[in-house]
Design an enzyme around this catalytic site. Structure first.
Site, mmCIF file in Angstrom:
data_model
loop_
_atom_site.group_PDB
_atom_site.id
_atom_site.type_symbol
_atom_site.label_atom_id
_atom_site.label_comp_id
_atom_site.label_asym_id
_atom_site.label_seq_id
_atom_site.Cartn_x
_atom_site.Cartn_y
_atom_site.Cartn_z
ATOM 1 N N GLU A 1 17.261 -1.621 -5.231
ATOM 2 C CA GLU A 1 17.997 -0.955 -4.325
ATOM 3 C C GLU A 1 18.571 -1.332 -3.148
ATOM 4 O O GLU A 1 19.699 -1.245 -2.609
ATOM 5 C CB GLU A 1 17.024 0.128 -3.609
ATOM 6 C CG GLU A 1 16.250 1.193 -4.597
ATOM 7 C CD GLU A 1 14.941 1.830 -4.182
ATOM 8 O OE1 GLU A 1 15.161 3.089 -4.071
ATOM 9 O OE2 GLU A 1 14.071 1.165 -3.964
ATOM 10 N N ASP B 1 -3.803 5.140 -5.988
ATOM 11 C CA ASP B 1 -3.150 3.671 -6.608
ATOM 12 C C ASP B 1 -3.255 3.458 -8.158
ATOM 13 O O ASP B 1 -4.170 3.479 -8.644
ATOM 14 C CB ASP B 1 -3.816 2.361 -6.015
ATOM 15 C CG ASP B 1 -3.177 0.992 -6.408
ATOM 16 O OD1 ASP B 1 -2.617 0.799 -7.342
ATOM 17 O OD2 ASP B 1 -3.115 0.356 -5.216
ATOM 18 N N GLY C 1 6.569 5.305 -9.229
ATOM 19 C CA GLY C 1 5.985 4.574 -8.085
ATOM 20 C C GLY C 1 5.118 5.599 -7.532
ATOM 21 O O GLY C 1 4.596 6.499 -8.135
ATOM 22 N N ARG D 1 18.372 2.489 4.010
ATOM 23 C CA ARG D 1 18.378 3.412 3.184
ATOM 24 C C ARG D 1 17.768 4.662 3.614
ATOM 25 O O ARG D 1 17.030 4.647 4.634
ATOM 26 C CB ARG D 1 17.106 2.974 2.105
ATOM 27 C CG ARG D 1 16.722 4.020 1.066
ATOM 28 C CD ARG D 1 15.258 3.877 0.787
ATOM 29 N NE ARG D 1 14.726 4.841 -0.293
ATOM 30 C CZ ARG D 1 13.727 5.311 -0.618
ATOM 31 N NH1 ARG D 1 12.538 4.811 -0.011
ATOM 32 N NH2 ARG D 1 13.679 6.300 -1.620
ATOM 33 N N GLY E 1 7.622 0.590 -9.274
ATOM 34 C CA GLY E 1 6.385 -0.269 -9.340
ATOM 35 C C GLY E 1 5.477 0.122 -10.533
ATOM 36 O O GLY E 1 5.039 -0.615 -11.198
ATOM 37 N N ARG F 1 1.258 13.698 -4.400
ATOM 38 C CA ARG F 1 1.792 14.590 -4.450
ATOM 39 C C ARG F 1 1.570 15.321 -5.835
ATOM 40 O O ARG F 1 1.545 14.706 -6.746
ATOM 41 C CB ARG F 1 3.280 14.503 -4.206
ATOM 42 C CG ARG F 1 3.800 13.805 -2.967
ATOM 43 C CD ARG F 1 5.278 13.731 -2.817
ATOM 44 N NE ARG F 1 5.841 12.553 -1.978
ATOM 45 C CZ ARG F 1 6.824 11.956 -2.052
ATOM 46 N NH1 ARG F 1 7.412 11.722 -3.178
ATOM 47 N NH2 ARG F 1 7.137 10.939 -1.169
ATOM 48 N N ARG G 1 -3.046 1.303 -10.130
ATOM 49 C CA ARG G 1 -3.794 0.165 -10.660
ATOM 50 C C ARG G 1 -5.368 0.354 -10.808
ATOM 51 O O ARG G 1 -6.030 0.168 -11.572
ATOM 52 C CB ARG G 1 -3.547 -1.235 -9.856
ATOM 53 C CG ARG G 1 -2.386 -1.675 -10.144
ATOM 54 C CD ARG G 1 -1.834 -2.828 -8.871
ATOM 55 N NE ARG G 1 -1.843 -2.113 -7.694
ATOM 56 C CZ ARG G 1 -1.574 -2.774 -6.339
ATOM 57 N NH1 ARG G 1 -0.933 -4.047 -6.601
ATOM 58 N NH2 ARG G 1 -1.271 -2.134 -5.397
ATOM 59 N N HIS H 1 15.691 9.253 -5.058
ATOM 60 C CA HIS H 1 15.698 7.766 -5.913
ATOM 61 C C HIS H 1 17.142 7.472 -6.208
ATOM 62 O O HIS H 1 17.395 6.620 -7.388
ATOM 63 C CB HIS H 1 14.686 7.721 -7.121
ATOM 64 C CG HIS H 1 13.205 7.737 -6.609
ATOM 65 N ND1 HIS H 1 12.256 8.740 -7.312
ATOM 66 C CD2 HIS H 1 12.738 7.225 -5.427
ATOM 67 C CE1 HIS H 1 11.340 8.545 -6.660
ATOM 68 N NE2 HIS H 1 11.396 7.604 -5.563
ATOM 69 N N LYS I 1 10.336 -1.825 5.312
ATOM 70 C CA LYS I 1 10.631 -3.034 4.217
ATOM 71 C C LYS I 1 11.924 -3.745 4.737
ATOM 72 O O LYS I 1 12.877 -2.978 5.237
ATOM 73 C CB LYS I 1 10.783 -2.420 3.012
ATOM 74 C CG LYS I 1 9.340 -1.987 2.000
ATOM 75 C CD LYS I 1 9.875 -1.536 0.774
ATOM 76 C CE LYS I 1 10.493 -2.543 -0.292
ATOM 77 N NZ LYS I 1 10.907 -2.010 -1.478
ATOM 78 N N ASN J 1 14.311 -0.508 5.164
ATOM 79 C CA ASN J 1 13.784 0.603 4.643
ATOM 80 C C ASN J 1 12.658 1.377 5.205
ATOM 81 O O ASN J 1 11.625 0.620 4.875
ATOM 82 C CB ASN J 1 13.585 0.322 3.065
ATOM 83 C CG ASN J 1 13.165 1.734 2.298
ATOM 84 O OD1 ASN J 1 12.910 2.510 2.924
ATOM 85 N ND2 ASN J 1 13.167 1.388 1.152
#
Length: 400
Positions: free
Chosen positions: A385, A283, A210, A91, A331, A241, A285, A180, A17, A10
């Site tokens: 995925e 992020d 995510g 992907r 995520g 975005r 988090r 997605h 990934k 990916n």
């Protein structure tokens, strides 16, 4: 021994990934991430048999060098595993209308992906680099491409046609495509199992959240509407975005404020969303930490993110008619109990009631229903995925 192992790649714009997946069981034999391509701290991390490994890659590393590292270092240390790989699965974010299902790579397929590059400029070019690198490193293995847009080809015209002159669709294929899709396919299959229903009888809304985020209405296992559009920019607030906005803002930025079109493109895709609103980070988090600390920008960013998401979910009950469950994945969707709670509270008109203990338990890879027994169902399902890509790869090569 397994005869169904697939190396899944990916490729992002500056990362890759990868995983070696048993297409039958979904088990990871190896999984990892190469990232920060082109920077001094470019590195690769991977897991094998529960052990964690890491190596530096060097400033000149890109996708091809990362694939070569996987071959010459990781797989070279485990030749018995390498010998079992039957295919390489890729992907691909955007396949336009040309690719409605997964396909084995041919020169024509590569050209088709190139033709769609303008619709996903941050993704498709990187995917092509990964495909070519994999062909060079695995010349004797079949290469399979799995398209995120393929799942959404079941949308009706009323969902994917923009209110523009129809000839723009007829002559230039300007329409909503959605992304997605590979995640959505996996989620609707797993949700049907949890709900004890056949897929054809399952109606869900999937929120894949995510750094890129989308919502999809899935009726009887088929996509009937989705929030991303011609490109991944439309829809929800995302990490960088903007999602939906008045198109006239673009003209205002160019004509009144002196922005170039490239600067506008960069602004909407890389400087907006959570980052732009919070002026802190993209992020989630960090946004949540700022929210807990009373940071005004982070609080506003989180509120807008949740509000936009709740509005989309509510609107997607229209094409479904009956809603069996809301699914959170990705995520953020899998790990943020705070965002899930805020969104479901905004959907109080549907009588959603969050179970605090279940909501907090459904994090860090844990699946489960997060609502009370007298509430409509909302649940968390970690996406996979890579397993879908591996399954499709084995199906295609065994059907040859």
């Amino acid at each position: 021994m397994s005869d169904k192992l697939v190396l899944v790649l990916n490729c992002g714009s500056s990362s890759l990934k990868f995983a070696i997946i048993d297409a039958q069981s979904g088990d990871d034999k190896v999984s990892g991430l190469a990232e920060c391509f082109g920077l001094e701290d470019s590195r690769i991390k991977w897991k094998f048999n529960g052990g964690k490994n890491e190596a530096k890659l060097g400033a000149f590393t890109a996708h091809r060098e990362a694939v070569e590292f996987i071959v010459n270092n990781i797989l070279a240390e485990h030749p018995e595993l390498a010998a079992q790989i039957k295919a390489v699965g890729h992907r691909i974010v955007h396949g336009g209308e040309k690719f409605t299902h997964s396909v084995i790579v041919t020169p024509e397929v590569i050209q088709g992906i190139e033709d769609c590059a303008s619709l996903a400029p941050l993704h498709n070019p990187a995917h092509l680099i990964g495909i070519r690198a994999a062909i060079a490193s695995f010349p004797n293995l079949p290469q399979v491409t799995v398209f995120d847009t393929a799942f959404h080809q079941t949308m009706p015209e009323k969902a994917y046609i923009y209110a523009l002159p129809y000839k723009l669709y007829r002559e230039h294929s300007i329409r909503r495509y959605g992304m997605h899709g590979t995640s959505n396919l996996y989620i609707c299959r797993e949700a049907a199992k949890v709900l004890g229903k056949e897929i054809k009888d399952t109606n869900i809304i999937c929120a894949h959240l995510g750094n890129g985020a989308s919502v999809t209405a899935i009726k009887g296992g088929k996509s009937v509407d989705t929030s991303m559009g011609l490109t991944p920019l439309e829809g929800l607030v995302m990490g960088t975005r903007c999602g939906d906005l008045d198109p006239s803002i673009i003209f205002h930025l160019v004509k009144q404020l002196g922005y170039t079109l490239d600067e506008v493109n960069n602004l909407l895709n890389k400087q907006s969303g959570l980052l732009g609103i919070s002026e802190l980070t993209n992020d989630c988090r960090g946004i949540e930490e700022g929210y807990q600390d009373g940071h005004k920008g982070a609080t506003l960013a989180l509120d807008i993110f949740c509000y936009r998401l709740a509005k989309y979910i509510a609107s997607y009950t229209v094409p479904l008619g009956r809603l069996d469950a809301i699914i959170f994945t990705g995520g953020i969707g899998e790990n943020s109990d705070l965002i899930r709670e805020k969104v479901l509270n905004l959907l109080a008109i549907f009588n959603f009631k969050v179970d605090d203990n279940l909501n907090k338990a459904a994090r860090f890879g844990q699946q489960g229903i997060i609502t009370q027994k007298d509430s409509p169902i909302a649940m968390v399902i970690p996406t996979n995925e890579e397993w879908v890509i591996a399954e499709d790869a084995i199906k295609l090569i065994t059907a040859k």
